[in-house]
Enzyme design. Structure first.
Site, short mmCIF file in Angstrom:
data_model
loop_
_atom_site.label_atom_id
_atom_site.label_comp_id
_atom_site.label_asym_id
_atom_site.label_seq_id
_atom_site.Cartn_x
_atom_site.Cartn_y
_atom_site.Cartn_z
CG ASP A 69 -2.19 0.82 0.99
OD1 ASP A 69 -2.12 1.89 0.33
OD2 ASP A 69 -3.27 0.40 1.45
CG ASN A 77 -8.97 6.09 4.87
OD1 ASN A 77 -7.80 6.43 4.97
ND2 ASN A 77 -9.65 6.22 3.75
CG LEU A 78 -10.34 6.82 10.89
CD1 LEU A 78 -10.18 7.79 12.05
CD2 LEU A 78 -9.26 5.75 10.92
CD GLN A 79 -17.93 4.10 6.34
OE1 GLN A 79 -16.90 3.94 5.71
NE2 GLN A 79 -19.12 3.86 5.84
NE ARG A 80 -14.10 2.73 3.09
CZ ARG A 80 -13.82 4.01 3.26
NH1 ARG A 80 -14.36 4.70 4.23
NH2 ARG A 80 -12.99 4.62 2.44
CE LYS A 93 -5.64 4.13 3.85
NZ LYS A 93 -6.64 3.72 2.83
CG ASP A 137 -9.72 1.11 -4.11
OD1 ASP A 137 -8.74 0.98 -4.88
OD2 ASP A 137 -9.87 2.09 -3.36
CG ASN A 138 -7.26 0.16 -8.75
OD1 ASN A 138 -6.61 -0.30 -9.69
ND2 ASN A 138 -6.76 0.23 -7.51
CB CYS A 195 -16.14 3.24 -2.06
SG CYS A 195 -16.38 1.47 -2.32
CB CYS A 349 -20.48 17.80 -7.86
SG CYS A 349 -18.85 17.67 -8.63
#
Length: 390
Positions: A69, A77-80, A93, A137-138, A195, A349
Site C-alpha cells: 500500500d 477511512n475510519l468508518q470502515r 497505512k 478497489d480499482n 466508493c 458537486c
C-alpha cells in the site's frame, strides 16, 4: 491446500496457549497450525477489505504477512478501515497496519511494501508468498494481480464491495477459473462509481474481508471446500447470499506477460476525454463564486448536482439541488431549464467531476454552464470552514 512441510515447523509454548482453540479442532489441530505458521500471505491494500482480513490472518497465526500500500490514513477511512485509528491519520497505512498486527500477534513477520503495485514490480513482490489476497478497489490492479498470480501459479483470494453489496471468490486455484473468466473485459471507465462517489456501508467490507481470511486459512490448512469455481454474492440490505458457478473459459486468451493495465482498462483515453471535456466547459474558482454571490447579482443560478443526502451535509447559499442521476435520466434537464430561465448557469458537486459530467449533458441539450473548480470541498477549505468535509 498448500504444502509447507509441517514437520519443519515447531510450535512454542506460547503457540500452544495462543492457538488452543484451533488445536482442539480436529480439522486443524497441530498439523494445521504448523501449516499456518509456515504460510506466507501477501495482501494488496490495507483499506476496507485489507483491514479485517489482515487482523484475522495475524490472529490465526500466519507466520509471514506482506502488505502492499502507498496511501496514508485519512479520517474518512475510519468508518470502515478498522485496522487504523485516529492517532494514525496522515501517516502511512502500512505502518499503521503493522503496528496493529504486531499488537495482536508479535510473533508474525510483517513485510512492508510502501509502493504502488505495477507491471514492473508485481512479480518480484508477489513471488516469495504462497497466497495473494486482493484488497484493492480499482480494476487495473485487479487485472494486474490476476495475471501475476496466473504467471506465478499462486491462488488469488478475491473480494470487492460497493454500497450495500459484496462478492468473493478464489481464483487460479487447483485448475479453477481466474478473474478474467468472471470479467473478460473491464467496464468502461466511469461506469462503476468509486466508493467515494457511491458510498459504502462501513460494516460491509468487514464481512467480505472475513470471508477472504476464511478462504485463505482453508487453502493453507486444506479443510473444507473453497470458493474456487464459485462466486459468492452478498446483499446486506436483504441479508441474502447467492452463489454463481464459475468455470474456466476454454478459449480465453493466454496470459504470458504483464501488460499496461491502465491502458487495458481504457484509463488514458478516459483521462484524455475528460481533459478535453474540461477544456470545453468553462470553470470558475470558489473565490470568483463568492464574489459573485456577495455582489447580490441576480443574473445567475447555482445548481448543486450532488445527491440529496450530500446536500443536507452542507450547501453553498442560494444553490438549487438537481442531482446528476436526474439529469442523466432527462427530467433533471427540464428542471435546470426551469430554474435557469435564461440566467447564467453555474454548477458544482463535491469535487468537480460530477458537475462537469452534468454540464456536458446539459450542453448537448442546448444549456451552457460553468463548473466550480474543486466543488464544495474547495468552498469549505477556502471560503467557509463551517461547511463539513466528507
Amino acid at each position: 491446500m498448500l504444502n509447507p512441510n509441517p514437520d519443519s515447523i515447531s510450535l512454542t509454548h506460547d503457540d500452544y496457549q495462543r492457538y488452543s482453540r484451533h488445536l482442539t479442532l480436529p480439522e486443524i489441530g497441530v498439523t494445521g497450525q504448523k501449516r499456518l505458521k509456515a504460510a506466507r500471505v501477501i495482501c494488496i491494500g490495507t483499506g476496507g477489505l485489507g483491514s479485517p482480513l489482515l487482523l484475522y490472518l495475524a490472529a490465526a497465526g500466519i507466520g509471514r504477512i506482506g502488505i502492499v500500500d502507498f496511501d496514508i490514513v485519512d479520517t474518512s477511512n475510519l468508518q470502515r478501515q478498522i485496522i487504523h485509528g485516529t492517532s494514525w491519520v496522515n501517516q502511512p497505512k502500512i505502518e499503521s497496519a503493522k503496528r496493529r498486527i504486531l499488537d495482536i500477534n508479535p510473533f508474525c513477520q510483517v513485510d512492508l511494501y510502501n509502493t504502488r503495485l505495477t507491471s514492473q514490480n508485481a512479480l518480484d513482490i508477489l513471488k516469495p508468498y504462497d497466497i495473494v489476497v486482493d484488497g484493492t478497489d480499482n480494476f487495473p490492479t485487479r487485472y494486474l494481480l490476476n495475471d501475476a498470480c496466473v504467471l506465478l501459479d499462486k491462488p488469488n483470494v478475491y473480494g470487492s464491495i460497493f454500497r450495500f453489496e459484496g462478492q468473493a471468490s478464489v481464483f487460479n486455484y487447483q485448475g479453477g477459473p481466474n478473474y478474467r473468466d468472471l470479467y473478460p473485459e473491464p467496464p468502461p471507465p466511469g461506469l462503476v462509481p468509486s466508493c467515494a462517489e457511491g458510498g459504502v456501508l462501513g460494516i460491509l467490507p468487514g464481512l467480505i474481508g472475513v470471508i477472504q481470511a476464511t478462504e485463505t486459512v482453508k487453502i493453507i490448512t486444506g479443510v473444507g471446500k473453497t470458493l474456487s469455481g464459485r462466486l459468492l454474492l452478498y446483499n446486506a440490505l436483504e441479508m441474502k447470499f447467492r452463489e454463481l458457478k464459475l468455470t474456466p473459459n476454454p478459449v480465453r486468451p493466454t496470459i504470458d506477460r504483464l501488460i499496461d493495465y491502465e491502458q487495458f482498462c481504457g484509463i488514458p483515453q478516459a483521462k484524455a476525454k475528460e481533459a478535453q471535456q474540461k477544456m470545453e466547459i468553462p470553470e470558475m474558482t470558489v473565490q470568483e463564486l463568492k464574489q459573485l454571490i456577495d455582489s447580490d447579482a441576480t443574473d445567475f443560478v447555482l445548481v448543486d448536482v450532488r445527491n440529496p443526502d450530500e446536500y443536507e451535509i452542507g450547501k453553498i447559499p442560494g444553490s438549487v439541488l438537481v442531482p446528476l442521476p436526474d439529469i442523466e435520466r432527462g427530467e433533471g434537464v427540464e428542471k435546470v431549464k426551469e430554474v435557469a430561465n435564461g440566467k447564467r448557469l453555474i454548477a458544482h458537486c463535491k469535487k468537480g467531476g460530477r458537475a462537469s459530467k452534468a454540464l456536458q449533458i446539459l450542453k448537448e441539450a442546448g444549456i451552457e454552464g460553468t463548473n466550480v473548480t474543486g466543488g464544495i470541498l474547495a468552498w469549505s477549505e477556502q471560503i467557509d470552514p463551517s461547511v463539513p468535509q466528507y
